[in-house]
Design a protein around this motif. Structure first.
Motif, PDB file in Angstrom:
ATOM      1  N   GLU A  65       0.797  -1.146   0.068  1.00 26.05           N
ATOM      2  CA  GLU A  65      -0.124  -0.069   0.114  1.00 26.05           C
ATOM      3  C   GLU A  65       0.962   1.225  -0.098  1.00 26.05           C
ATOM      4  O   GLU A  65       0.191   2.302  -0.232  1.00 26.05           O
ATOM      5  CB  GLU A  65      -1.006   0.277   1.177  1.00 26.05           C
ATOM      6  N   ASP A  66       2.212   1.216   0.155  1.00 24.24           N
ATOM      7  CA  ASP A  66       3.046   2.339   0.278  1.00 24.24           C
ATOM      8  C   ASP A  66       3.001   2.907  -1.167  1.00 24.24           C
ATOM      9  O   ASP A  66       3.118   2.169  -2.140  1.00 24.24           O
ATOM     10  CB  ASP A  66       4.581   2.018   0.621  1.00 24.24           C
ATOM     11  N   GLU A  67       2.976   4.373  -1.143  1.00 22.09           N
ATOM     12  CA  GLU A  67       3.039   5.171  -2.246  1.00 22.09           C
ATOM     13  C   GLU A  67       4.242   5.895  -2.289  1.00 22.09           C
ATOM     14  O   GLU A  67       4.341   6.792  -1.435  1.00 22.09           O
ATOM     15  CB  GLU A  67       1.825   5.809  -2.584  1.00 22.09           C
ATOM     16  N   ILE A  69       6.356   9.167  -3.718  1.00 23.57           N
ATOM     17  CA  ILE A  69       6.401  10.175  -4.427  1.00 23.57           C
ATOM     18  C   ILE A  69       7.653  11.007  -4.504  1.00 23.57           C
ATOM     19  O   ILE A  69       8.071  11.495  -3.248  1.00 23.57           O
ATOM     20  CB  ILE A  69       5.047  11.275  -3.994  1.00 23.57           C
ATOM     21  N   SER A 519      -4.919  14.403  -4.217  1.00 29.81           N
ATOM     22  CA  SER A 519      -5.116  13.414  -5.104  1.00 29.81           C
ATOM     23  C   SER A 519      -5.257  13.817  -6.745  1.00 29.81           C
ATOM     24  O   SER A 519      -5.631  15.125  -6.933  1.00 29.81           O
ATOM     25  CB  SER A 519      -6.231  12.437  -4.758  1.00 29.81           C
ATOM     26  N   ASN A 530      -0.065   6.361   3.930  1.00 30.65           N
ATOM     27  CA  ASN A 530       0.538   5.429   3.140  1.00 30.65           C
ATOM     28  C   ASN A 530       1.666   5.936   2.193  1.00 30.65           C
ATOM     29  O   ASN A 530       2.520   5.205   1.542  1.00 30.65           O
ATOM     30  CB  ASN A 530      -0.341   4.789   2.369  1.00 30.65           C
ATOM     31  N   ARG A 531       1.853   7.409   2.222  1.00 28.96           N
ATOM     32  CA  ARG A 531       2.874   8.031   1.176  1.00 28.96           C
ATOM     33  C   ARG A 531       4.359   8.162   1.791  1.00 28.96           C
ATOM     34  O   ARG A 531       4.667   8.735   2.975  1.00 28.96           O
ATOM     35  CB  ARG A 531       2.294   9.044   0.918  1.00 28.96           C
TER      36      ARG A 531
END
Length: 731
Positions: A65-67, A69, A519, A530-531
């Motif tokens: 689930e990690d995002e 950026i 988003s 989760n980011r």
């Protein structure tokens, strides 16, 4: 959360020795290093770890689930250079409290679900590891049979299964059956076939002995005496010396001395003695002589056949004591032959031969049984492949019997692990369904309150706060979900390309700050928990006037937000220091923070750093000079460090012109160092490329010339102080 990052064989990192960054569970990770030291590679790896150039790199413990950026030049290129419009960022307004509460509640549930899901995944991984360990264990147990039978007579049974443990185990499992054999008998059979060289064995021929008829042997039991017609017959019979007299006949002749008494024998006595041994006597002796010759011939023939009878028969063939029985028969025949010979010497003595009938019968039976074994052996040789296949089949059956208990026990354990894994997989699936349901709740409520105006206002307010009034962000008229950059003249296009490098950096970074908190659409939920945020050199090309503002924005909007993890990379020591000062002003690293130094000699290195190790840029350049004085591997950085030190110091003491003259004079007087002095004489802002041929640098000589510059300008004391040297005492 990322626990470690490993870099190898990419850009400036060693192809042989991996460089591992241990994160140790810290949320805020700050990296400092000079330009070209290898910082940006970290951000690029996190941005696209699947690219082929990162095949030897590794990111540990990242969750599904990690995002991640990443703000870097690639982010700027994708969002600003390829289009005239910017994708809108949907952020939450505060107008619908019910929708906002529903979103917050759903986010909290998603966090809770993710925790449960991660626990389930950890359990799944644990069970998977146990299952793998058990599978490896049973493979190793059964595989031990390979080393037991390898290089033995049963080695051929391992063909096609000697190089793969899984295949070996499957073969053992599939070889259930029944056999009366054991490994010892299989080994003997295999040895018999493999050592035969496909040569069969001749059968032993039957004996067919013919010693004569029984009536021929009856004479041996007779008492053979001389004729009764001689007047000497009664005398010799009474004396019982017929055989003795017969033996002397060979030496008796008329008118010669008697061989018995040495007196002269007249013709009458000679004829009387000779009359004793008439034709009848001689015929009987002749018959015994013939019997002896035949018996001796048959015995000799039989001996030549029976001696070493089993020499050509393999040891594994049962000969039923053939040689021993042959020897017994030969012994009986030899005794009888001796008796016959004695009969010829003493015809008057009756003899009885040893009965060899039973010995002969035993030997013939043994020959018959041995021939049956030989026939079986020859049949095996003729059908060797068939028998070897049967041996191989029995071999695997025996292995199956040997390891059945271990394999059954292991199968039960593996079955239990699979059942537990299936149950957890189902649990994980239900959690994912529940998470999707909460995501739909967020999406439905987000439509009610999300818009791009909020992020537009945030960016424009920050631009004003930074003193930027020449351009702003506005919703694109043709698309309510996109932005555009405008100046006073709204008809102007491609505004971004007309901005200065500093303005480009500012607008791209402010856009990124909104981007990580929002988003891409009004239906896609933004779960910042989760980011993982990566920021690479956000103050590149910016004036020092903006450093505090950018540090403050990052501190309040990134470090203090609920992002799972943050990685920031910079070449600016003041900016690095300011980020720490905003957290606390002590000399200790803040809790949850970890500091790293990125340096480069032959290859890039990354080491943890304590806060009290921080130096300003000027001190850092001096540190490079000191490092080069003890380790020449840093020589590539030496000229640039020397130039920056001289530029900073002589600008500060207002001796810039004097420095230029000294460098010109040294360049003219010492031609081999002229390229170095020319390079140093160029100010860093006028030569941003910083190129010089470093292949022939002699670090000790370069540092000595560097020292000479301070000596010639009268600042040797400053050189000694910065190098940590004692002041030279003048004599």
């Amino acid at each position: 959360m990322i626990n470690s990052i490993t870099l190898q064989e990419v850009t400036s990192y060693s192809p042989e020795k991996p460089t591992k960054i241990k994160i140790d569970g810290n949320k805020i990770n700050l990296f400092y290093g000079l330009n070209g030291s290898g910082k940006s590679t970290i951000g690029k790896l996190l941005q696209a770890p699947s690219l082929p150039e990162y095949k030897k790199c590794k990111i540990e413990h990242i969750q599904n689930e990690d995002e991640i950026i990443v703000y870097n030049q690639e982010f700027i290129r994708e969002n600003f250079y390829t289009t005239d419009h910017l994708n809108g960022i949907f952020t939450l307004s505060k107008e619908n409290q019910e929708a906002e509460k529903a979103i917050e509640s759903a986010k909290e549930k998603i966090i809770e679900i993710n925790d449960k899901k991660n626990q389930t995944i950890n359990k799944l991984n644990d069970i998977s590891n146990k299952k793998s360990a058990e599978e490896k264990n049973i493979k190793d147990i059964v595989w031990s049979a390979k080393s037991t039978h390898e290089n033995t007579d049963l080695d051929f049974c391992l063909n096609n299964y000697r190089n793969n443990k899984s295949k070996f185990l499957d073969k053992v499992k599939s070889s259930s059956g029944v056999t009366k054999k054991n490994f010892e008998t299989l080994t003997a059979e295999a040895r018999e076939l493999l050592n035969s060289n496909n040569n069969t064995i001749e059968n032993i021929s039957q004996l067919n002995i013919n010693m004569g008829e029984d009536k021929d042997f009856s004479i041996l039991s007779e008492i053979i005496l001389g004729s009764q017609d001689s007047y000497l017959s009664d005398l010799i019979k009474n004396l019982g010396n017929s055989d003795w007299v017969k033996s002397g006949m060979a030496y008796m002749a008329p008118n010669n001395p008697c061989p018995f008494c040495q007196q002269t024998i007249d013709t009458a006595i000679y004829n009387a003695v000779k009359q004793l041994f008439d034709d009848t006597y001689e015929k009987k002796i002749s018959l015994i002589q013939s019997l002896k010759i035949k018996y001796e011939k048959e015995t000799d023939n039989l001996k030549s056949r029976l001696l070493n009878l089993t020499l050509t028969i393999p040891e594994n063939i049962d000969t039923h004591n053939l040689q021993d029985k042959a020897n017994l028969l030969l012994g009986g025949l030899s005794k009888n032959l001796e008796k016959i010979k004695n009969k010829l010497i003493n015809p008057s003595i009756p003899i009885k031969l040893v009965d060899t009938t039973s010995l002969l019968s035993d030997l013939e039976n043994a020959i018959s049984k041995t021939n049956n074994k030989i026939d079986l052996f020859n049949n095996k040789i003729k059908n060797a492949d068939q028998h070897l296949n049967r041996i191989q089949s029995d071999f695997w059956i025996l292995l199956n019997i040997k390891y059945t208990e271990s394999m059954d026990h292991s199968d039960q354990k593996i079955k239990k692990f699979k059942e537990e894994s299936d149950a957890l997989t189902k649990e994980k699936y239900l959690l994912e369904e529940e998470k999707d349901q909460q995501s739909r709740i967020i999406s439905e409520n987000q439509k009610k309150i999300t818009n791009i105006e909020h992020s537009i206002n945030n960016i424009n307010q920050r631009l004003i706060g930074l003193g930027i009034n020449s351009f702003q962000i506005k919703k694109a008229s043709s698309d309510n979900q996109r932005y555009k950059i405008i100046r006073t003249n709204e008809n102007e296009t491609n505004i971004y390309k007309t901005l200065s490098e500093g303005e480009k950096t500012l607008i791209s970074f402010l856009y990124f700050i909104e981007y990580i908190s929002g988003s891409k659409s009004d239906t896609h939920p933004a779960i910042i928990e989760n980011r993982i945020i990566v920021i690479d050199d956000p103050i590149s090309s910016l004036s020092h006037n903006y450093i505090y503002d950018i540090a403050s924005i990052i501190h309040h909007n990134v470090f203090n937000s609920n992002f799972k993890q943050v990685f920031l990379l910079t070449h600016n020591l003041f900016f690095f220091h300011e980020l720490l000062m905003l957290k606390n002003s002590s000399n200790k690293c803040p809790k949850g923070y970890k500091l790293y130094r990125v340096s480069k000699s032959d290859f890039s290195k990354i080491n943890p750093m304590e806060r009290n190790e921080l130096q300003n840029d000027y001190q850092m350049y001096w540190q490079i000079i000191k490092d080069c004085s003890v380790d020449s591997s840093y020589s590539q950085m030496l000229p640039n460090a020397m130039r920056n030190i001289l530029e900073h110091y002589f600008n500060f003491v207002h001796k810039k012109e004097e420095l230029r003259n000294i460098l010109d004079n040294l360049g003219d007087s010492e031609s081999e160092f002229k390229p170095l002095f020319i390079y140093i004489n160029r100010e860093s802002h006028s030569d941003s490329i910083n190129l010089i041929n470093t292949n022939t640098i002699n670090t000790s000589q370069y540092i000595e010339k560097f020292k000479q510059i301070f000596q010639e300008t009268g600042f040797l004391g400053h050189y000694n102080n910065m190098m940590g040297l004692k002041e030279e005492v003048k004599q």
